[in-house]
Design a protein around this motif. Structure first.
Motif, PDB file in Angstrom:
ATOM      1  N   VAL A 144       0.861  -1.190   0.000  1.00  0.00           N
ATOM      2  CA  VAL A 144       0.000   0.000   0.000  1.00  0.00           C
ATOM      3  C   VAL A 144       0.892   1.233   0.000  1.00  0.00           C
ATOM      4  N   THR A 145       0.795   2.024  -1.063  1.00  0.00           N
ATOM      5  CA  THR A 145       1.659   3.191  -1.232  1.00  0.00           C
ATOM      6  C   THR A 145       0.818   4.444  -1.398  1.00  0.00           C
ATOM      7  N   GLN A 146       1.207   5.473  -0.686  1.00  0.00           N
ATOM      8  CA  GLN A 146       0.527   6.763  -0.758  1.00  0.00           C
ATOM      9  C   GLN A 146       1.297   7.692  -1.683  1.00  0.00           C
ATOM     10  N   LEU A 147       0.569   8.379  -2.573  1.00  0.00           N
ATOM     11  CA  LEU A 147       1.134   9.425  -3.421  1.00  0.00           C
ATOM     12  C   LEU A 147       0.436  10.723  -3.082  1.00  0.00           C
ATOM     13  N   ARG A 148       1.206  11.742  -2.733  1.00  0.00           N
ATOM     14  CA  ARG A 148       0.651  13.046  -2.396  1.00  0.00           C
ATOM     15  C   ARG A 148       0.575  13.900  -3.656  1.00  0.00           C
ATOM     16  N   ILE A 149      -0.596  14.470  -3.914  1.00  0.00           N
ATOM     17  CA  ILE A 149      -0.832  15.273  -5.103  1.00  0.00           C
ATOM     18  C   ILE A 149      -0.906  16.743  -4.721  1.00  0.00           C
ATOM     19  N   GLN A 150      -0.019  17.551  -5.292  1.00  0.00           N
ATOM     20  CA  GLN A 150      -0.026  19.007  -5.110  1.00  0.00           C
ATOM     21  C   GLN A 150      -0.100  19.412  -3.638  1.00  0.00           C
ATOM     22  N   VAL A 154      -3.605   9.920  -3.065  1.00  0.00           N
ATOM     23  CA  VAL A 154      -4.150   8.758  -3.759  1.00  0.00           C
ATOM     24  C   VAL A 154      -3.330   7.545  -3.319  1.00  0.00           C
ATOM     25  N   TYR A 155      -3.874   6.341  -3.550  1.00  0.00           N
ATOM     26  CA  TYR A 155      -3.236   5.137  -3.023  1.00  0.00           C
ATOM     27  C   TYR A 155      -3.138   4.051  -4.093  1.00  0.00           C
ATOM     28  N   PHE A 156      -1.954   3.459  -4.187  1.00  0.00           N
ATOM     29  CA  PHE A 156      -1.720   2.283  -5.016  1.00  0.00           C
ATOM     30  C   PHE A 156      -1.770   1.065  -4.093  1.00  0.00           C
TER      31      PHE A 156
END
Length: 326
Positions: free
Chosen positions: A8-14, A19-21
């Motif tokens: 489970v990986t978190q990506l921070r947008i701006q 969002v999460y993979f």
């Protein structure tokens, strides 16, 4: 990118929304949870290519709910990857433009409430790209080992996702892992479990109950729609503290009476309180205009007076006086 738990990986947008993979357990297969703000598609695709392999695509896109900061890139990504978008059935009317969410409430206070006045209200129409999960089946679609939980109060069909094996929780906007009422705190990404989306919460009793439901899970790793990853004892303890002392605002449109929704959209709205900001802005604007006119007039007279008072008088030409005996 930040790791929430295994797979489970978190990506921070701006610097604002996450969002999460989420890997399915089968090598090379994964699901995207939420899609960030509009214009995020290229960033998310690049992150997926880096995390998995070039050209990788998910099995599906799961939306926790349909607010614009969560579905912003949904159409672009679904069309690029040719995958379905899955939501709770109660979100369908809002995502197909059959209805609009309960209006935001900018009168509850805080910098997020102030900024909410300027957020667009119109959502994109997902059309046939979107499909509803089965409300009778608690298993999360495309994610073996995960289950979904219905956590309304912020959005009628909001979903959270929980993996029992390691007690990992994706909490959507049922709460936040930063002080969400403060735009600076969100941008600084300081960890703090707090209520989420204050001006967008349309049912405060339901929002509080949703936090209680998630606190009872005693999660050991948390990722939300806004804020950093929180793991370890602080995760369960912070969520329990919020559930036991949930801060309902002192005033606001939905504080004493919630909006009521059903499968078709909004069924009832309480009266909107008077928003004093436009009136205050008009008064401030008028005051600035009056002050400007007064400055111009008094300044103009002052300049005119100065020009008259500093005008040089002609100096008589010198001449010789002759004496009597010259």
């Amino acid at each position: 990118m930040n790791t929430v738990a295994a797979g489970v990986t978190q990506l921070r947008i701006q610097r604002f929304v996450n969002v999460y993979f989420v890997e399915t357990g089968t090598p090379g297969e994964w699901v995207l949870v939420d899609t960030g703000v509009p214009g995020s598609a290229k960033t998310i695709i690049a992150a997926a290519d880096q995390l998995f392999y070039p050209g990788s695509h998910p099995e599906a896109i799961l939306l926790t709910h349909g607010h614009l900061d969560h579905l912003g890139a949904a159409i672009a990504l679904a069309d690029h990857w040719r995958v379905p978008i899955v939501v709770h059935p109660l979100e369908l009317p809002y995502l197909t433009r059959q209805a609009q969410y309960p209006p935001r409430d900018p009168t509850v206070g805080g910098s997020l409430a102030f900024m909410s006045r300027f957020f667009p209200a119109q959502l994109p129409n997902l059309g046939t790209r979107v499909q509803a999960l089965n409300p009778a089946d608690p298993a999360a679609p495309y994610l073996p080992g995960w289950r979904w939980l219905h956590v309304p109060g912020h959005a009628p069909g909001q979903l959270a996702f929980f993996r029992e094996a390691d007690r990992t929780l994706l909490g959507a906007d049922a709460f936040a892992t930063c002080h969400h009422d403060s735009i600076p705190a969100v941008l600084l990404n300081r960890p703090q479990i707090s209520r989420a989306g204050t001006p967008f919460n349309y049912d405060w009793q339901a929002a509080q109950q949703s936090v209680q439901t998630l606190a009872d899970l005693e999660p050991e790793a948390i990722g939300c729609g806004h804020g950093p990853v929180i793991t370890g004892p602080a995760a369960a303890a912070g969520l329990r503290a919020l559930a036991d002392n949930y801060p309902v605002p002192a005033h606001g449109r939905y504080v004493h009476e919630p909006a009521r929704t059903d499968a078709n959209g909004v069924a009832h709205l309480p009266p909107a309180p008077k928003d004093k900001l436009p009136q205050q802005a008009a008064v401030i604007g008028a005051s600035i205009l009056v002050a400007g006119v007064a400055w111009f007039l008094t300044g103009g007279r002052r300049r005119k007076t100065t020009r008259v008072s500093t005008k040089r008088r002609p100096v008589p030409a010198p001449h010789n006086r002759r004496g009597v005996g010259d």
